[in-house]
Write an enzyme that holds these catalytic residues in place. Sequence first.
Site, PDB file in Angstrom:
ATOM      1  N   GLY A 107      -3.373  10.131 -11.491  1.00 49.61           N
ATOM      2  CA  GLY A 107      -2.569   9.455 -12.503  1.00 49.61           C
ATOM      3  C   GLY A 107      -1.684   8.453 -11.801  1.00 49.61           C
ATOM      4  N   PHE A 116       0.810  -1.225   0.000  1.00 49.19           N
ATOM      5  CA  PHE A 116       0.000   0.000   0.000  1.00 49.19           C
ATOM      6  C   PHE A 116       0.839   1.270   0.000  1.00 49.19           C
ATOM      7  CE2 PHE A 116      -2.508  -3.389   1.965  1.00 49.19           C
ATOM      8  CZ  PHE A 116      -3.634  -3.376   1.162  1.00 49.19           C
ATOM      9  N   LYS A 125      -4.365   1.890 -13.832  1.00 47.78           N
ATOM     10  CA  LYS A 125      -4.380   0.489 -14.273  1.00 47.78           C
ATOM     11  C   LYS A 125      -5.210  -0.388 -13.338  1.00 47.78           C
ATOM     12  CE  LYS A 125      -0.289  -1.477 -12.040  1.00 47.78           C
ATOM     13  NZ  LYS A 125      -0.948  -2.367 -11.085  1.00 47.78           N
ATOM     14  N   CYS A 183      -0.504   3.213 -10.818  1.00 51.23           N
ATOM     15  CA  CYS A 183      -1.400   2.259 -10.155  1.00 51.23           C
ATOM     16  C   CYS A 183      -2.892   2.558 -10.255  1.00 51.23           C
ATOM     17  CB  CYS A 183      -0.962   2.081  -8.714  1.00 51.23           C
ATOM     18  SG  CYS A 183       0.621   1.201  -8.679  1.00 51.23           S
TER      19      CYS A 183
END
Length: 435
Positions: free
Chosen positions: A259, A154, A265, A262
């Site tokens: 953006g 994370f 996508k 990660c």
Amino acid sequence: MAKLCVIGTGYVGLVTGTCFADMGHRVTCLDINEERISMLKNGIMPIYEPGLKQIVDQNVEAGRLDFTTSYPEALKDSEFAFIAVGTPSNDDGEADMQYVKAASSSIAKNLDHPIIIVNKSTVPVGTGDWVAEIIHDLNGQVTPQFSVVSNPEFLREGSAVMDFMKPDRVVLGSTDSDAANRVAELYQALRSDIMITDLRTAEMIKYASNAFLATRISFINEMANICETLGADVREVARGMGMDKRIGPAFLDAGLGWGGSCFPKDVKALAHMAVTHDTHPQLLQAVMDINFNQRKHAVDKLEKALGDLKGKTIGVLGLSFKPNTDDTRYSPSLDIINMLVAKGATVQGYDPQAMKTSKEEVPELNLCQNPYDVAQDADALLLATEWNEFKSLDFDRIKANMRGNVVLDGRNIWNGEELQEMGFFYFGMGIPGSL
Ligand code: NAD
Ligand code: UGA
């Protein structure tokens, strides 16, 4: 202390390996990219991540951390093999699993002792079982004992070391509770909450967390756009909302949208998983649409202020997808620059760390050495990424250098009233007078 190897030396792999070494473990970091490993062996960081180089150097010197391109060397005596390779998007949004597959196959081919395989890459639900199948298939009858544990990461770029060392939680998923407990022991020193669950649930927690954070940002950007039409100030709206403990203040900064390598996508991959399992991900679709429209909204504002953008010069401050990183993957800044270039504008930009990759991605972008050169002869200035060094600029100098007076503060970091008084035509995102 354990011996472990980390496969992939990108933002996640290098930080994971280095932090475990710093916690006293013996770590070998492996990558198939020879240039990357050769840089690391020579003390050169292949990525920009604040604070990382110092800990890498300390742990290499202490003999706890080394680098290799050889799987047999990395796996030798390792009790744990962490997979931290990329999982970018395919054209249809599905996660591209070729690197995870290659890493799993390489582990299988070189495995000669029992091992726990820990998956840190963000992977579609079910991947843990698939990795286990790959290893069984390749080794057939002679497979040494192994277990697969999902351990989603994370950390955020720009604060990766701190995020790794002080996580809100560590999530582990496995069908083998002994294996999960052994991975938990590696993290014990961090004194954070450790949650152990099943493999698929752990994999889903990662996607759900990223999708939720992206949703918060798209939500506040939608509120920003409504604020603009109604004359309210989204910064104050977010502050007021964030004081409610059930809501909290994080991830409510309106701007140019999300953006990075990660969120884009992962939201796409989650939506793809849903669609391929006959579920309609209508919220995720809206979250992505709002995010794309936010880039267009910024371009519309410039067009409104300047008229036809053909032949106009626009200066852009900040090229990376967020401050404190050199990562430009799905950077809102570069997306907007592409749109401006497509409309015939000349774009000049500067970033403290991301100049080289930005130029590779957008060859039409003219690079400048500092913010004042970016302002030179510009009709408009766009603040796209809120690096600290852009927070207190000499605006007299900026104004003297500019041809026009339009300033679009895409991250709402400047004092608009002051800039208006200086004669700029200032507008932000979701601030009264910003339409
Ligand atoms: P990255 O692209 O920065 O690095 C991946 C590395 O893996 C590259 O150096 C590449 O050469 C190497 N690699 C590829 N195939 C390999 C193989 N077969 N064997 C050995 N090395 C191989 O990726 P990243 O940003 O570190 O992300 C890695 C994973 O972690 C992704 O799934 C991502 O979604 C997830 N993640 C990333 C972040 C982040 O902030 N970047 C945070 C949390 C999770
Ligand atoms: C994000 C998550 O925060 C991490 O928890 C996760 O591990 C990581 O993705 C991942 O899976 O790779 P990161 O992409 O490094 O981390 O950066 P964030 O700080 O989350 O920012 C993502 C994007 O959202 C940036 O473009 C940023 O400018 C934007 N953002 C963030 C906003 O527009 N508003 C906000 O309030 C916060």
